[in-house]
Design an enzyme around this catalytic site. Sequence first.
Site, PDB file in Angstrom:
ATOM      1  N   SER A  72       0.794  -1.239   0.000  1.00  0.00           N
ATOM      2  CA  SER A  72       0.000   0.000   0.000  1.00  0.00           C
ATOM      3  C   SER A  72       0.824   1.286   0.000  1.00  0.00           C
ATOM      4  O   SER A  72       0.277   2.355  -0.257  1.00  0.00           O
ATOM      5  CB  SER A  72      -0.941   0.025   1.201  1.00  0.00           C
ATOM      6  N   LYS A  75       0.605   3.313  -3.077  1.00  0.00           N
ATOM      7  CA  LYS A  75      -0.570   4.152  -3.356  1.00  0.00           C
ATOM      8  C   LYS A  75      -0.236   5.642  -3.282  1.00  0.00           C
ATOM      9  O   LYS A  75      -0.809   6.472  -3.969  1.00  0.00           O
ATOM     10  CB  LYS A  75      -1.684   3.826  -2.343  1.00  0.00           C
ATOM     11  N   TYR A 199      -1.870  -2.048 -10.691  1.00  0.00           N
ATOM     12  CA  TYR A 199      -1.975  -1.989  -9.225  1.00  0.00           C
ATOM     13  C   TYR A 199      -1.220  -3.148  -8.557  1.00  0.00           C
ATOM     14  O   TYR A 199      -0.425  -2.933  -7.636  1.00  0.00           O
ATOM     15  CB  TYR A 199      -3.463  -1.985  -8.817  1.00  0.00           C
ATOM     16  N   TYR A 251      -4.690   3.118   7.446  1.00  0.00           N
ATOM     17  CA  TYR A 251      -6.037   2.557   7.282  1.00  0.00           C
ATOM     18  C   TYR A 251      -6.916   2.984   8.463  1.00  0.00           C
ATOM     19  O   TYR A 251      -6.860   4.119   8.894  1.00  0.00           O
ATOM     20  CB  TYR A 251      -6.007   1.018   7.154  1.00  0.00           C
ATOM     21  N   VAL A 269       0.938  -3.853   3.718  1.00  0.00           N
ATOM     22  CA  VAL A 269       0.767  -5.145   4.394  1.00  0.00           C
ATOM     23  C   VAL A 269       2.008  -6.046   4.402  1.00  0.00           C
ATOM     24  O   VAL A 269       2.005  -7.081   5.045  1.00  0.00           O
ATOM     25  CB  VAL A 269      -0.431  -5.974   3.855  1.00  0.00           C
TER      26      VAL A 269
END
Length: 326
Positions: A72, A75, A199, A251, A269
């Site tokens: 992540s 991102k 992605y 998150y 993660v």
Amino acid sequence: MQNQLLDQKQAWSDQLNQWVQETQHFGEKGNFVDYIPDLIDANRTDLGVTVMGMDGTTLHAGQWSTYFTLQSISKMITFILACLQRGLSTVMEFVDVEPTGDPFNSIIRLEANHQGKPFNPFINAGAITISSLLVGEHTEEKLESVIDFMELMIGRRPHINEKVYRSEEKIAFRNRALAYFLKETGYLEGEVETALDVYFRQCAIEVNTTELALIGLILSQDGYHPFTKKQLFEEKIAKIVKALMLTCGLYNASGKLAAFVGIPAKSGVSGGIVAAVPARNCKSKNPFPDGCGIGIYGPAIDSIGNSYAGTKLLQQLSREWELNIF
Ligand code: GLN
């Protein structure tokens, strides 16, 4: 004078080593995600950190040189790149900048909010939308621009861990569901499978904690690379990214990050965390009054998806060195 500086640097390194030793055991309580089977190869109690300052002072401790996948954390990089390529206003038509309080791969709000507009670019839905916005018709072109941009930041063309990529791509049914839903509501450009492929591959880009710390440092300097002396992206974008890091970076534990750590940070993660510490002259214990970047790796994660030991280490660092921005 030179000796004094060396002694000081050694003292900071010793502190960092001590904190790594004190927090490492939290890894035993952590776990791995089951939908990326290859991440399970990691050693649960590994913990590494790099802290990098404006003048190039770099402190390392633990397994700082281990390579791991961005997951992540990518991102954040693709969001900046999409803003560079497409402009902030176009990007904002496709994603919002609101925290959700939901797990990163949640699907529930997509139907409830503005006919499918993702809440922010750091949840999976928003990140897949961002991957679809990157310039290029095919995966290769889009991905090449991500690698090019990373090279500008870390000074090396990073490589993609094929094994991790394949292990996620094969069973990423939830991400596929999100992407097809986004296509139906008009928040995904081009081919769905292309956006997904970009992605999954961007998530599998490998870095170590020193490279993460450098990315954090560039963000702390509002997009300015202190070593190549280039402004890589606008200050305005850097400020939005840091706001997103603080409000959505961990998150649905982002509120706790703001409350107990007080530093903009983004996790993945695979156990990576990048943090951007702004310049602050008023604190005496802070070794980096001109700002610094922090990169952490601790592969065992908590139930929310954040490095178990890594978040403890970041909290300790922030407390001991008084890095909290509030
Ligand atoms: N590749 C992971 C996914 O899409 C990244 C998630 C994360 O790091 N939180 O689920």
